[in-house]
Design a protein around this motif. Structure first.
Motif, PDB file in Angstrom:
ATOM      1  N   GLU A   1      -1.305   8.671   3.131  1.00 51.94           N
ATOM      2  CA  GLU A   1      -1.449   8.008   4.823  1.00 51.94           C
ATOM      3  C   GLU A   1      -2.903   7.233   3.843  1.00 51.94           C
ATOM      4  O   GLU A   1      -3.117   6.131   3.896  1.00 51.94           O
ATOM      5  CB  GLU A   1      -3.356   9.047   4.929  1.00 51.94           C
ATOM      6  CG  GLU A   1      -3.974   8.335   6.391  1.00 51.94           C
ATOM      7  CD  GLU A   1      -3.859   7.300   7.040  1.00 51.94           C
ATOM      8  OE1 GLU A   1      -3.588   6.307   7.547  1.00 51.94           O
ATOM      9  OE2 GLU A   1      -1.770   6.933   6.974  1.00 51.94           O
ATOM     10  N   SER A   2      -3.625   7.536   2.053  1.00 53.07           N
ATOM     11  CA  SER A   2      -4.285   6.646   1.667  1.00 53.07           C
ATOM     12  C   SER A   2      -3.588   5.296   0.431  1.00 53.07           C
ATOM     13  O   SER A   2      -3.820   4.551   0.667  1.00 53.07           O
ATOM     14  CB  SER A   2      -5.438   7.191   0.315  1.00 53.07           C
ATOM     15  OG  SER A   2      -6.253   8.331   1.059  1.00 53.07           O
ATOM     16  N   LEU A   3      -2.245   5.524   0.452  1.00 57.37           N
ATOM     17  CA  LEU A   3      -2.073   5.352   0.140  1.00 57.37           C
ATOM     18  C   LEU A   3      -0.998   4.145   1.045  1.00 57.37           C
ATOM     19  O   LEU A   3      -1.215   2.271   0.443  1.00 57.37           O
ATOM     20  CB  LEU A   3      -0.161   5.621  -0.090  1.00 57.37           C
ATOM     21  CG  LEU A   3       0.990   4.794  -1.161  1.00 57.37           C
ATOM     22  CD1 LEU A   3       0.351   4.106  -2.515  1.00 57.37           C
ATOM     23  CD2 LEU A   3       2.308   5.303  -1.217  1.00 57.37           C
ATOM     24  N   ARG A   4      -1.007   3.696   1.820  1.00 55.44           N
ATOM     25  CA  ARG A   4      -0.692   3.446   3.283  1.00 55.44           C
ATOM     26  C   ARG A   4      -2.120   2.371   3.405  1.00 55.44           C
ATOM     27  O   ARG A   4      -1.241   1.232   3.370  1.00 55.44           O
ATOM     28  CB  ARG A   4      -0.249   4.450   4.780  1.00 55.44           C
ATOM     29  CG  ARG A   4      -0.104   3.287   5.921  1.00 55.44           C
ATOM     30  CD  ARG A   4       0.055   3.513   6.915  1.00 55.44           C
ATOM     31  NE  ARG A   4      -1.349   4.086   7.277  1.00 55.44           N
ATOM     32  CZ  ARG A   4      -2.003   3.649   7.712  1.00 55.44           C
ATOM     33  NH1 ARG A   4      -1.596   2.690   7.917  1.00 55.44           N
ATOM     34  NH2 ARG A   4      -3.101   3.648   8.099  1.00 55.44           N
ATOM     35  N   VAL A   5      -2.933   2.818   3.370  1.00 55.70           N
ATOM     36  CA  VAL A   5      -4.251   1.694   3.867  1.00 55.70           C
ATOM     37  C   VAL A   5      -4.288   0.999   2.884  1.00 55.70           C
ATOM     38  O   VAL A   5      -4.621  -0.309   3.104  1.00 55.70           O
ATOM     39  CB  VAL A   5      -5.501   2.778   4.179  1.00 55.70           C
ATOM     40  CG1 VAL A   5      -6.489   1.900   3.721  1.00 55.70           C
ATOM     41  CG2 VAL A   5      -5.568   3.854   4.969  1.00 55.70           C
ATOM     42  N   THR A   6      -3.945   1.102   1.216  1.00 56.27           N
ATOM     43  CA  THR A   6      -4.261   0.527   0.565  1.00 56.27           C
ATOM     44  C   THR A   6      -3.509  -0.699   0.217  1.00 56.27           C
ATOM     45  O   THR A   6      -3.811  -1.578   0.673  1.00 56.27           O
ATOM     46  CB  THR A   6      -4.009   1.256  -0.459  1.00 56.27           C
ATOM     47  OG1 THR A   6      -5.564   2.648  -1.140  1.00 56.27           O
ATOM     48  CG2 THR A   6      -4.477   0.364  -2.512  1.00 56.27           C
ATOM     49  N   LEU A   7      -2.091  -0.058   0.421  1.00 56.29           N
ATOM     50  CA  LEU A   7      -0.948  -1.576   0.487  1.00 56.29           C
ATOM     51  C   LEU A   7      -1.397  -2.103   1.293  1.00 56.29           C
ATOM     52  O   LEU A   7      -1.063  -3.072   1.740  1.00 56.29           O
ATOM     53  CB  LEU A   7       0.272  -1.055   1.249  1.00 56.29           C
ATOM     54  CG  LEU A   7       0.588   0.444  -0.266  1.00 56.29           C
ATOM     55  CD1 LEU A   7       2.015   0.685  -0.198  1.00 56.29           C
ATOM     56  CD2 LEU A   7       1.271  -0.501  -1.086  1.00 56.29           C
ATOM     57  N   ASP A   8      -1.603  -1.341   3.216  1.00 62.08           N
ATOM     58  CA  ASP A   8      -1.793  -2.287   4.239  1.00 62.08           C
ATOM     59  C   ASP A   8      -3.241  -3.656   3.269  1.00 62.08           C
ATOM     60  O   ASP A   8      -3.441  -4.526   4.432  1.00 62.08           O
ATOM     61  CB  ASP A   8      -2.170  -1.631   5.367  1.00 62.08           C
ATOM     62  CG  ASP A   8      -0.930  -1.456   5.876  1.00 62.08           C
ATOM     63  OD1 ASP A   8      -0.023  -1.743   5.439  1.00 62.08           O
ATOM     64  OD2 ASP A   8      -0.983   0.025   6.932  1.00 62.08           O
ATOM     65  N   ALA A   9      -4.241  -2.884   2.562  1.00 61.37           N
ATOM     66  CA  ALA A   9      -5.315  -3.394   2.918  1.00 61.37           C
ATOM     67  C   ALA A   9      -5.230  -4.478   1.640  1.00 61.37           C
ATOM     68  O   ALA A   9      -5.961  -5.923   1.858  1.00 61.37           O
ATOM     69  CB  ALA A   9      -6.051  -2.312   2.580  1.00 61.37           C
ATOM     70  N   ALA A  10      -4.177  -4.370   1.240  1.00 57.40           N
ATOM     71  CA  ALA A  10      -3.976  -5.316  -0.481  1.00 57.40           C
ATOM     72  C   ALA A  10      -3.232  -7.330   0.761  1.00 57.40           C
ATOM     73  O   ALA A  10      -2.735  -6.959   0.855  1.00 57.40           O
ATOM     74  CB  ALA A  10      -3.001  -5.307  -1.362  1.00 57.40           C
ATOM     75  N   GLY A  11      -4.115  -8.000  -0.098  1.00 58.68           N
ATOM     76  CA  GLY A  11      -3.859  -9.600   0.359  1.00 58.68           C
ATOM     77  C   GLY A  11      -2.457  -9.991  -0.544  1.00 58.68           C
ATOM     78  O   GLY A  11      -1.917  -9.223  -1.154  1.00 58.68           O
ATOM     79  N   PRO A  12      -2.123 -11.441  -1.026  1.00 60.72           N
ATOM     80  CA  PRO A  12      -1.099 -11.466  -1.243  1.00 60.72           C
ATOM     81  C   PRO A  12      -2.112 -11.503  -2.603  1.00 60.72           C
ATOM     82  O   PRO A  12      -3.195 -11.576  -3.129  1.00 60.72           O
ATOM     83  CB  PRO A  12      -1.436 -13.371  -0.991  1.00 60.72           C
ATOM     84  CG  PRO A  12      -1.495 -12.668   0.746  1.00 60.72           C
ATOM     85  CD  PRO A  12      -2.415 -11.588   0.654  1.00 60.72           C
ATOM     86  N   GLY A  13      -0.784 -11.848  -4.306  1.00 58.37           N
ATOM     87  CA  GLY A  13      -1.216 -11.494  -5.495  1.00 58.37           C
ATOM     88  C   GLY A  13      -1.291 -10.114  -6.030  1.00 58.37           C
ATOM     89  O   GLY A  13      -0.975  -8.962  -5.193  1.00 58.37           O
TER      90      GLY A  13
END
Length: 521
Positions: A487-499
């Motif tokens: 779940e932490s991985l999912r949240v982290t990936l979803d929050a990351a913008g381009p770059g």
């Protein structure tokens, strides 16, 4: 003098379609070449290490269909590029490496950094020679063409403006079809009722023709690591990945004919070839087929020969036999863990970055990543399989992001592999590339640990201390995060913008032993 030679050199590169040069230069001739390249519209990408620069260049070339070009200095520059040369040659990536060298005019008195660089590079390349004043543009053109000619690989030029240099390397002769072999293979295909097709890396260069030839075949199709994506994994005939290990043997044991389409001998694991079914190999260029016993080898055009041969097979496999095999084999990889499993890392990342191009490092995580990362897109996964070198996936991701601007890239790497090329995180930050680095961190050389036996050094041979990769990434300008559950991985990936970004995934490695048993025995 070096500038007089550098100008025709870079003009030759530009004529070959080169738009970027990667490297870590020394002084003098290297810098003249970089300056001249800028004048003709070729960008320079500065790396932190020579092998990393070669992998960036070769990956860029692999995805653009042009020779990837790297430039290094003499002495330690050339020797440090050795692993990059080997990666390109054994993984069949196109690379042209240009090195500075102690000139022949000065070699009699200058011993500093004086090596036989042409000889040192020769065993790692398709061709190694000296670029001098004798028609340098023609030599560069021929070297670039040789790097991309099948099988693609590394070519080395030592840059010496005081000699005439070597003549241009010769390209391989076009393949000639052996009519007697072709007729025997036709009879094999005519009589086959349970054929299995293995698609390898040479076929990946001819994806449209290969798909057209295989789309209507109702038989299981296996795909090697380096050909992943050549056959859409949504096809009902797709049967999973082929590595030459135990996982695919039950399927191959049912075959009455194995058709290897572009399968390169560097691709399978170096074990015995124990499959009993007769085998035919269809390839665009001559190969050494000794690994596979005594197969029939047809060399020729994919468009002219292979559709006819494959169309002769009359498959009696049940519908969806390939897909059912793949689903069963993937299900067998599952293993319950207390913490974050590598399986969860791959699946969660795939869901969050579904349109991404993937690079995969050597290590235990590749045994999970390659079967679980589903793709229908050709040229969407890069891995070092022929050399199987650690430290591949981060520089490959940089090269891929430059080759495919606008497409997200995901880099799977273990803690051991990332540590080898850690400085290239700064390259990622400086170039502002849309690359998500996912570190499967278990503080060990886990694939080696799984192979370790009693009295082979114990933990001191394979276990590292803790390293905070997220903190290191932040210090190099790449936003970093640490996760220890899906779940932490999912949240982290979803929050990351381009770059650029890095996720330090603290995994539970306990399932790797099970995956190793299932896939390799």
């Amino acid at each position: 003098m070096t500038r007089d030679l550098a100008l025709p050199l870079v003009r030759g590169l530009r004529a070959a379609g080169v738009e970027k040069i990667f490297g870590m230069p020394g002084g003098g001739p290297n810098l003249d070449m970089i300056g001249c390249a800028e004048e003709v519209g070729i960008d320079f990408v500065l790396a932190h290490g020579e092998t990393a620069a070669c992998i960036m260049a070769a990956s860029y070339g692999r995805l653009t269909g042009t020779p990837g070009v790297a430039v290094v200095t003499r002495g330690p520059g050339l020797t440090s590029a050795g692993n990059g040369l080997a990666q390109a040659t054994l993984d069949r990536f196109p690379l042209l490496l240009i090195s500075d060298t102690v000139s022949q005019a000065n070699a009699g008195r200058v011993a500093h950094q004086r090596l036989d660089q042409v000889g040192a590079a020769a065993p790692l390349t398709k061709w190694s020679g000296t670029l001098g004043v004798g028609d340098p543009e023609a030599v560069v053109n021929a070297a670039a063409a040789l790097a991309t000619a099948a099988p693609a690989g590394a070519v080395h030029l030592a840059f010496d403006p005081t000699v005439a240099g070597d003549p241009a390397p010769e390209l391989p002769m076009p393949a000639v079809v052996d009519d007697a072999v072709l007729e025997r293979v036709r009879r094999r295909c005519d009589s086959a009722r349970r054929p299995v097709v293995i698609v390898g890396l040479d076929a990946a260069r001819h994806v449209m023709g290969v798909r057209a030839a295989l789309e209507s075949m109702n038989c299981p199709i296996l795909v090697t690591y380096e050909a992943k994506g050549t056959i859409p994994e949504s096809w009902p005939s797709y049967a999973g990945v082929f590595t030459g290990a135990v996982v695919e043997r039950p399927l191959l044991d049912q075959a009455d004919l194995i058709i290897a389409l572009g399968l390169d001998p560097v691709e399978p694991l170096p074990g015995p070839w124990s499959n009993k079914a007769p085998m035919v190999m269809l390839h665009s260029h001559p190969i050494d087929a000794a690994y596979f016993g005594e197969p029939e080898v047809v060399v020729g055009s994919y468009d002219e020969q292979f559709k006819d041969l494959l169309g002769r097979c009359h498959s009696e496999w049940p519908p969806r036999a390939g897909r059912e095999t793949c689903d069963r084999d993937v299900a067998r990889l599952e293993y319950p863990t207390q913490g974050l499993s590598p399986h969860e890392v791959v699946r969660t990342t795939r869901k969050a970055r579904g349109d991404a191009l993937l690079t995969v490092d050597a290590g235990a995580h590749m045994l999970v990543a390659m079967p679980l990362w589903e793709t229908d897109d050709a040229d969407s996964v890069l891995i070092s399989n022929g050399l199987a070198t650690m430290g591949f996936s981060l520089p490959a991701a940089i090269g891929a992001a430059l080759a495919r601007p606008g497409q997200r890239v995901v880099c799977f790497v273990g803690d051991g592999g990332l540590a080898m090329v850690l400085a290239e995180l700064e390259t990622l930050a400086r170039l502002r590339l849309d690359v998500t680095v996912v570190v499967l961190n278990d503080e060990a050389l886990t694939l080696i640990r799984l192979k370790q036996k009693q009295n082979q050094g114990g933990d001191m041979a394979v276990v590292y201390g803790a390293m905070d990769f997220a903190a290191v990434a932040c210090g190099m300008g790449v936003p970093g995060s640490t996760v220890d559950d899906a779940e932490s991985l999912r949240v982290t990936l979803d929050a990351a913008g381009p770059g650029p970004s890095l996720v330090d995934a603290r995994i539970d490695p306990s399932g790797y032993a099970h995956v190793m048993r299932v896939t390799r025995g």
